[in-house]
Design a protein around this motif. Sequence first.
Motif, mmCIF file in Angstrom:
data_model
loop_
_atom_site.group_PDB
_atom_site.id
_atom_site.type_symbol
_atom_site.label_atom_id
_atom_site.label_comp_id
_atom_site.label_asym_id
_atom_site.label_seq_id
_atom_site.Cartn_x
_atom_site.Cartn_y
_atom_site.Cartn_z
ATOM 1 N N ILE A 41 0.875 -1.127 -0.125
ATOM 2 C CA ILE A 41 -0.020 -0.037 0.072
ATOM 3 C C ILE A 41 0.958 1.367 -0.065
ATOM 4 O O ILE A 41 1.901 1.218 0.548
ATOM 5 C CB ILE A 41 -1.092 0.079 1.278
ATOM 6 N N ALA A 42 0.343 2.215 -0.659
ATOM 7 C CA ALA A 42 1.209 3.426 -0.639
ATOM 8 C C ALA A 42 0.258 4.606 -0.292
ATOM 9 O O ALA A 42 -0.746 4.744 -0.380
ATOM 10 C CB ALA A 42 1.810 3.924 -2.390
ATOM 11 N N PRO A 43 1.162 5.857 -0.019
ATOM 12 C CA PRO A 43 0.575 7.076 0.441
ATOM 13 C C PRO A 43 -0.511 7.360 -0.674
ATOM 14 O O PRO A 43 -0.240 7.430 -1.984
ATOM 15 C CB PRO A 43 1.393 7.850 0.711
ATOM 16 N N GLY A 44 -1.638 7.886 -0.405
ATOM 17 C CA GLY A 44 -2.609 8.374 -1.381
ATOM 18 C C GLY A 44 -3.750 7.186 -1.764
ATOM 19 O O GLY A 44 -4.743 7.493 -2.490
ATOM 20 N N ASP A 45 -3.590 5.942 -1.438
ATOM 21 C CA ASP A 45 -4.156 4.826 -1.732
ATOM 22 C C ASP A 45 -5.423 4.785 -0.806
ATOM 23 O O ASP A 45 -5.354 5.510 0.262
ATOM 24 C CB ASP A 45 -3.532 3.455 -1.690
ATOM 25 N N ARG A 46 -6.518 4.464 -1.414
ATOM 26 C CA ARG A 46 -7.659 4.430 -0.582
ATOM 27 C C ARG A 46 -8.057 2.932 -0.113
ATOM 28 O O ARG A 46 -7.640 1.886 -0.684
ATOM 29 C CB ARG A 46 -9.036 4.569 -1.590
ATOM 30 N N VAL A 47 -8.466 2.752 1.116
ATOM 31 C CA VAL A 47 -8.811 1.726 1.763
ATOM 32 C C VAL A 47 -10.225 1.703 2.380
ATOM 33 O O VAL A 47 -10.656 2.697 3.208
ATOM 34 C CB VAL A 47 -7.698 1.076 2.814
#
Length: 152
Positions: A41-47
Motif C-alpha cells: 500500500i502507498a500514500p494516497g491509496d484508498r482503503v
Amino acid sequence: MHTPRNWIAIASAEHARIGRDHEPVGFMQVGHGKGAPLKRIAPGDRVAYYAPATVFGGTDKLQIFVSIGVVQPGEPYLADMMGNGFVPWRRDVRYATAREAPIAPLIEAFDFVEDPKRWGAKFRFGLFEIDAHDMRLIADAMRADVKSLNII
C-alpha cells in the motif's frame, strides 16, 4: 506521480472502529499486525474496511463496511500501544466522514465478485485490491465524503 490504488481490508468491526476513531489520525493494520501486506500500500491509496463480525473471532454475520479513507504519507511503522507484547505494524489513514453500510446490496454490482454465491472467498486474504468502480460503490453506500477520498 502515483496513481492511487484501492483496497479492501478485513477486520472485526471492533478493531476497524479503533483504527478509524484513533486521534489525531486514524490507522490501519492487517493480518494480525503483519508488516508485509502494508508494504503493498502507498500514500494516497484508498482503503475500505470490511467487518464480517462484530468482534475478533465472532460468529455473528455483521457483514458491513466500517470505514473508508486515504493512506497518509509515511512508511509502515511498529506501534507498541496494545500492551501484552503485541506490537503490530500500522499505516496512518485519514478516514472520511461516512456511515457504516451492509455489503449485501453491493455484491451483485462489484467487479471483483465473480460468483455472487461465493462472494466471500477473496475476503479470506485479509487485504486485496479492487478497482475504482468498486471503491465508488462502497463510498456511495457509506455516504462517504468522496471529495476527501479523491474518487472520480
